[in-house]
Design an enzyme around this catalytic site. Structure first.
Site, PDB file in Angstrom:
ATOM      1  N   GLN A  64       4.176 -33.994 -76.813  1.00 23.17           N
ATOM      2  CA  GLN A  64       4.464 -33.147 -77.966  1.00 23.17           C
ATOM      3  C   GLN A  64       5.963 -33.171 -78.271  1.00 23.17           C
ATOM      4  O   GLN A  64       6.744 -32.400 -77.714  1.00 23.17           O
ATOM      5  CB  GLN A  64       3.994 -31.708 -77.724  1.00 23.17           C
ATOM      6  CG  GLN A  64       4.089 -30.885 -78.986  1.00 23.17           C
ATOM      7  CD  GLN A  64       3.408 -29.538 -78.860  1.00 23.17           C
ATOM      8  OE1 GLN A  64       2.767 -29.231 -77.877  1.00 23.17           O
ATOM      9  NE2 GLN A  64       3.580 -28.729 -79.889  1.00 23.17           N
ATOM     10  N   PHE A  65       6.343 -34.052 -79.179  1.00 26.76           N
ATOM     11  CA  PHE A  65       7.751 -34.214 -79.534  1.00 26.76           C
ATOM     12  C   PHE A  65       8.342 -32.951 -80.157  1.00 26.76           C
ATOM     13  O   PHE A  65       9.548 -32.722 -80.094  1.00 26.76           O
ATOM     14  CB  PHE A  65       7.952 -35.423 -80.460  1.00 26.76           C
ATOM     15  CG  PHE A  65       7.454 -35.230 -81.864  1.00 26.76           C
ATOM     16  CD1 PHE A  65       8.315 -34.782 -82.851  1.00 26.76           C
ATOM     17  CD2 PHE A  65       6.131 -35.494 -82.200  1.00 26.76           C
ATOM     18  CE1 PHE A  65       7.866 -34.606 -84.154  1.00 26.76           C
ATOM     19  CE2 PHE A  65       5.675 -35.331 -83.485  1.00 26.76           C
ATOM     20  CZ  PHE A  65       6.535 -34.874 -84.471  1.00 26.76           C
ATOM     21  N   THR A  66       7.517 -32.092 -80.740  1.00 30.36           N
ATOM     22  CA  THR A  66       8.029 -30.885 -81.407  1.00 30.36           C
ATOM     23  C   THR A  66       8.637 -29.888 -80.430  1.00 30.36           C
ATOM     24  O   THR A  66       9.305 -28.947 -80.857  1.00 30.36           O
ATOM     25  CB  THR A  66       6.934 -30.199 -82.245  1.00 30.36           C
ATOM     26  OG1 THR A  66       5.870 -29.803 -81.378  1.00 30.36           O
ATOM     27  CG2 THR A  66       6.416 -31.124 -83.330  1.00 30.36           C
TER      28      THR A  66
END
Length: 150
Positions: free
Chosen positions: A78-80
């Site tokens: 999850q890059f966020t």
């Protein structure tokens, strides 16, 4: 590396209406990777996750690790998790590693977590649009950052 660790009584990941991962008791781990992450971050974070004493013991006190509880894991990239909200209302993801850096680190993280746990883990799919379902048990949610080892 940043992880959001959630103790769950059940969790699953669905991609294109197909369930690709499903567990009962265990952890749902959301993982964010930055460019300067390395094997040291992977080793430290995997050890922390597998040994985190957040499962109830016989006295219903959070004193048991994932290893002791024989729980399962779903790992989701999850890059966020590395979003910057300092300026304006649109998050910037400039700190998140690009796929050419992140994918090998994510794959190494999967292998190290399996090794430390002593069994296979389940995952989402890197870069896919995933629907993550969970029942957070407790609720227990802990954020761990390998660059800020509090």
């Amino acid at each position: 590396m940043r992880a959001v660790v959630q103790r769950v009584s059940e969790a699953s990941v669905v991609i294109d209406n197909t369930k690709v991962a499903s567990i009962k008791k265990g952890l749902l781990v959301l993982l964010g990777i930055v460019n300067d992450d390395a094997q040291e971050d992977i080793d430290w974070l995997c050890k922390k996750i597998t040994n985190l004493r957040i499962f109830p013991d016989e006295n219903d006190v959070m004193n048991t690790s994932l290893l002791d509880a024989e729980g399962d894991v779903i790992l989701v990239s999850q890059f966020t998790l590395h979003a910057s909200t300092k300026k304006g209302n649109r998050p910037s993801y400039i700190k998140a590693a690009k796929p050419d850096v992140a994918i090998p680190l994510y794959e190494n993280f999967i292998e190290e977590l399996k090794t430390q746990l002593g069994k296979p883990i389940q995952t989402g799919e890197f870069g896919a649009d995933m629907k993550v379902h969970l029942v957070n048990d407790g609720p227990v949610t802990i954020i761990i950052d390998s660059k800020n080892r509090e």
